[in-house]
Design an enzyme around this catalytic site. Structure first.
Site, PDB file in Angstrom:
ATOM      1  N   GLU A   1       0.919  -1.217   0.021  1.00  0.00           N
ATOM      2  CA  GLU A   1      -0.063   0.158  -0.172  1.00  0.00           C
ATOM      3  C   GLU A   1       1.082   1.221   0.053  1.00  0.00           C
ATOM      4  O   GLU A   1       2.081   1.184   0.252  1.00  0.00           O
ATOM      5  CB  GLU A   1      -1.058  -0.093   1.312  1.00  0.00           C
ATOM      6  CG  GLU A   1      -2.037   1.264   1.490  1.00  0.00           C
ATOM      7  CD  GLU A   1      -2.824   1.336   0.469  1.00  0.00           C
ATOM      8  OE1 GLU A   1      -2.361   1.673  -0.723  1.00  0.00           O
ATOM      9  OE2 GLU A   1      -4.204   1.114   0.748  1.00  0.00           O
ATOM     10  N   ASP A   2       0.468   2.522  -0.475  1.00  0.00           N
ATOM     11  CA  ASP A   2       1.175   3.557  -0.508  1.00  0.00           C
ATOM     12  C   ASP A   2       0.917   4.453   0.666  1.00  0.00           C
ATOM     13  O   ASP A   2       1.990   4.942   1.309  1.00  0.00           O
ATOM     14  CB  ASP A   2       0.976   4.504  -1.661  1.00  0.00           C
ATOM     15  CG  ASP A   2      -0.815   5.022  -1.825  1.00  0.00           C
ATOM     16  OD1 ASP A   2      -1.584   4.185  -1.015  1.00  0.00           O
ATOM     17  OD2 ASP A   2      -1.100   5.760  -2.414  1.00  0.00           O
ATOM     18  N   ILE A   3      -0.095   4.484   1.313  1.00  0.00           N
ATOM     19  CA  ILE A   3      -0.369   5.315   2.447  1.00  0.00           C
ATOM     20  C   ILE A   3      -1.439   4.657   3.420  1.00  0.00           C
ATOM     21  O   ILE A   3      -2.519   4.287   2.806  1.00  0.00           O
ATOM     22  CB  ILE A   3      -0.577   6.516   2.192  1.00  0.00           C
ATOM     23  CG1 ILE A   3      -0.477   7.441   3.436  1.00  0.00           C
ATOM     24  CG2 ILE A   3      -1.764   6.971   1.543  1.00  0.00           C
ATOM     25  CD1 ILE A   3      -0.411   9.201   3.155  1.00  0.00           C
TER      26      ILE A   3
ATOM     27  N   ASP B   1      -3.957   6.044   6.017  1.00  0.00           N
ATOM     28  CA  ASP B   1      -4.487   7.446   6.783  1.00  0.00           C
ATOM     29  C   ASP B   1      -5.213   7.064   7.872  1.00  0.00           C
ATOM     30  O   ASP B   1      -4.491   6.850   8.812  1.00  0.00           O
ATOM     31  CB  ASP B   1      -5.467   8.063   5.601  1.00  0.00           C
ATOM     32  CG  ASP B   1      -5.753   9.388   6.056  1.00  0.00           C
ATOM     33  OD1 ASP B   1      -5.672   9.978   7.333  1.00  0.00           O
ATOM     34  OD2 ASP B   1      -5.823   9.999   5.213  1.00  0.00           O
TER      35      ASP B   1
ATOM     36  N   LYS C   1      -8.995   2.528   8.221  1.00  0.00           N
ATOM     37  CA  LYS C   1     -10.182   1.821   8.281  1.00  0.00           C
ATOM     38  C   LYS C   1     -10.216   1.006   6.565  1.00  0.00           C
ATOM     39  O   LYS C   1     -10.726  -0.012   6.920  1.00  0.00           O
ATOM     40  CB  LYS C   1     -11.286   2.859   7.896  1.00  0.00           C
ATOM     41  CG  LYS C   1     -11.562   3.583   9.378  1.00  0.00           C
ATOM     42  CD  LYS C   1     -12.916   4.688   8.925  1.00  0.00           C
ATOM     43  CE  LYS C   1     -13.054   5.245  10.361  1.00  0.00           C
ATOM     44  NZ  LYS C   1     -14.064   6.412   9.956  1.00  0.00           N
TER      45      LYS C   1
ATOM     46  N   PHE D   1      -1.379  16.779   3.739  1.00  0.00           N
ATOM     47  CA  PHE D   1      -1.828  16.131   2.482  1.00  0.00           C
ATOM     48  C   PHE D   1      -0.396  15.910   1.508  1.00  0.00           C
ATOM     49  O   PHE D   1      -0.046  17.140   0.995  1.00  0.00           O
ATOM     50  CB  PHE D   1      -2.973  16.754   1.606  1.00  0.00           C
ATOM     51  CG  PHE D   1      -3.504  16.050   0.732  1.00  0.00           C
ATOM     52  CD1 PHE D   1      -4.714  15.253   1.085  1.00  0.00           C
ATOM     53  CD2 PHE D   1      -2.893  15.908  -0.320  1.00  0.00           C
ATOM     54  CE1 PHE D   1      -5.617  14.717   0.309  1.00  0.00           C
ATOM     55  CE2 PHE D   1      -3.683  15.029  -1.362  1.00  0.00           C
ATOM     56  CZ  PHE D   1      -4.919  14.465  -1.250  1.00  0.00           C
ATOM     57  N   VAL D   2      -0.019  14.881   1.327  1.00  0.00           N
ATOM     58  CA  VAL D   2       1.240  14.726   0.745  1.00  0.00           C
ATOM     59  C   VAL D   2       0.999  14.068  -0.654  1.00  0.00           C
ATOM     60  O   VAL D   2       0.077  13.275  -0.797  1.00  0.00           O
ATOM     61  CB  VAL D   2       2.274  13.775   1.306  1.00  0.00           C
ATOM     62  CG1 VAL D   2       2.981  14.613   2.587  1.00  0.00           C
ATOM     63  CG2 VAL D   2       1.698  12.473   1.836  1.00  0.00           C
TER      64      VAL D   2
ATOM     65  N   ASP E   1      -1.751  10.899  -5.453  1.00  0.00           N
ATOM     66  CA  ASP E   1      -2.323  11.656  -6.296  1.00  0.00           C
ATOM     67  C   ASP E   1      -2.938  12.808  -5.383  1.00  0.00           C
ATOM     68  O   ASP E   1      -3.427  12.246  -4.173  1.00  0.00           O
ATOM     69  CB  ASP E   1      -2.940  11.095  -7.268  1.00  0.00           C
ATOM     70  CG  ASP E   1      -4.445  10.652  -6.860  1.00  0.00           C
ATOM     71  OD1 ASP E   1      -5.385  10.932  -7.369  1.00  0.00           O
ATOM     72  OD2 ASP E   1      -4.328   9.811  -5.750  1.00  0.00           O
TER      73      ASP E   1
ATOM     74  N   ARG F   1       0.952  12.220  -9.792  1.00  0.00           N
ATOM     75  CA  ARG F   1       1.519  10.757  -9.679  1.00  0.00           C
ATOM     76  C   ARG F   1       3.073  10.634 -10.530  1.00  0.00           C
ATOM     77  O   ARG F   1       3.806   9.958 -10.327  1.00  0.00           O
ATOM     78  CB  ARG F   1       0.602   9.645 -10.334  1.00  0.00           C
ATOM     79  CG  ARG F   1      -0.893   9.712  -9.715  1.00  0.00           C
ATOM     80  CD  ARG F   1      -1.261   8.371 -10.197  1.00  0.00           C
ATOM     81  NE  ARG F   1      -2.746   8.124  -9.676  1.00  0.00           N
ATOM     82  CZ  ARG F   1      -3.192   7.673  -8.477  1.00  0.00           C
ATOM     83  NH1 ARG F   1      -2.517   7.219  -7.748  1.00  0.00           N
ATOM     84  NH2 ARG F   1      -4.533   7.687  -8.460  1.00  0.00           N
TER      85      ARG F   1
END
Length: 218
Positions: A134-136, A138, A141, A187-188, A194, A200
Site C-alpha cells: 500500500e502507498d499510505i 491514513d 479503516k 496532504f502529501v 495523487d 503521480r
C-alpha cells in the site's frame, strides 16, 4: 498492534526542503510547498524494507498484492529490490504478483466501506502467503476492511507493507507490519500519490500548496 519493522518518523515540525534544491517538473512548481521526502531517501528506505520482508517471509512463496492506483510505484521499486536480493543472496523466494483496486470514498470523505472495483478474484489467494503493498495508511479503516475481506478466503499468512503511515487523530489504531515513513497529518503527493489523479508523475513526496489544491480541485 506494534509494527515489527521500525520506521523513519518525520516530526510535526519538519519543514522539508526548498523546491529549487531538487528537480521538479515545471508544471508543478507553483502547486507545491516543499519537498518532504526526496526520491533517493524513498529508494534507500524501500531497499531496507525489501530486506526486512525477505527476513520475515523468506521461507514462503509470496503473492505480492498491489493496491492500485497509488501503490504502483512503491510496489514496482520494492519488487525490484526483492528480485535483487533473490539474485544476490543465499536465500531466494518465488514471488507472484496480483493487483487490486479499491474504492473507499465519496468525494474526499472516506466511507470506511470498500468496494473491490478491479483485480482478480480474491479466491486465488486461498492458502497463499500474501504481502499487501500500500502507498499510505491514513485512518486505517480501508486496510482493516480489506483484511477482514481477505480473511474470508483463508490465506495462509497476510502481512502489510505501507510506504507511509499518517499520524492522525482520525486513526482507528491500525498499524501495518512494515512501515517506510511515519508522517504528520498533511496532504502529501508525488511518487504515485495523487490529488485528483495529478502529481503521480512527481518523483519526490511533497506537500501540496493551497494553489495546487484549488487548481486541481475536482
Amino acid at each position: 498492534m506494534a509494527t515489527s519493522s521500525p520506521c523513519v518518523v518525520i516530526g510535526d515540525d519538519e519543514k522539508g526542503y526548498d523546491l529549487d534544491l531538487f528537480c521538479i517538473p515545471k508544471h508543478y512548481v507553483d502547486d507545491l510547498e516543499k519537498v518532504y521526502i526526496p526520491h533517493g531517501l524513498i529508494m534507500d528506505r524501500t531497499e531496507r524494507l525489501a530486506r526486512d520482508i525477505m527476513k520475515s517471509m523468506g521461507e514462503h512463496h509470496i503473492v505480492a498484492l498491489c493496491v492500485l492506483k497509488g501503490g504502483y510505484k512503491f510496489f514496482a521499486d520494492l519488487l525490484d529490490y526483492i528480485k535483487a536480493l533473490n539474485r544476490n543472496s543465499d536465500k531466494s523466494i518465488p514471488m507472484t504478483v496480483d493487483f487490486i483496486r479499491l474504492k473507499s470514498y465519496c468525494n474526499d470523505e472516506s466511507t470506511g466501506e470498500i468496494k473491490v472495483i478491479g483485480g482478480d478474484d480474491l479466491s486465488t489467494l486461498t492458502g497463499k502467503n500474501v504481502l499487501i503493498v500500500e502507498d499510505i495508511i491514513d485512518t486505517g479503516k480501508t486496510m482493516k476492511t480489506l483484511l477482514s475481506l481477505l480473511k474470508q478466503y483463508n490465506p495462509k499468512m497476510v502481512k502489510v507493507v505501507s510506504l507511509l503511515v499518517k499520524r492522525t487523530p482520525r486513526s482507528v489504531g491500525y498499524r501495518p507490519d512494515f512501515v517506510g515513513f511515519e508522517v504528520p497529518d498533511k496532504f502529501v503527493v508525488g511518487y504515485a500519490l495523487d490529488y485528483n489523479e495529478y502529481f503521480r508523475d512527481l518523483n519526490h513526496i511533497c506537500v501540496i500548496s493551497e494553489t495546487g489544491k484549488q487548481k486541481y480541485k475536482a
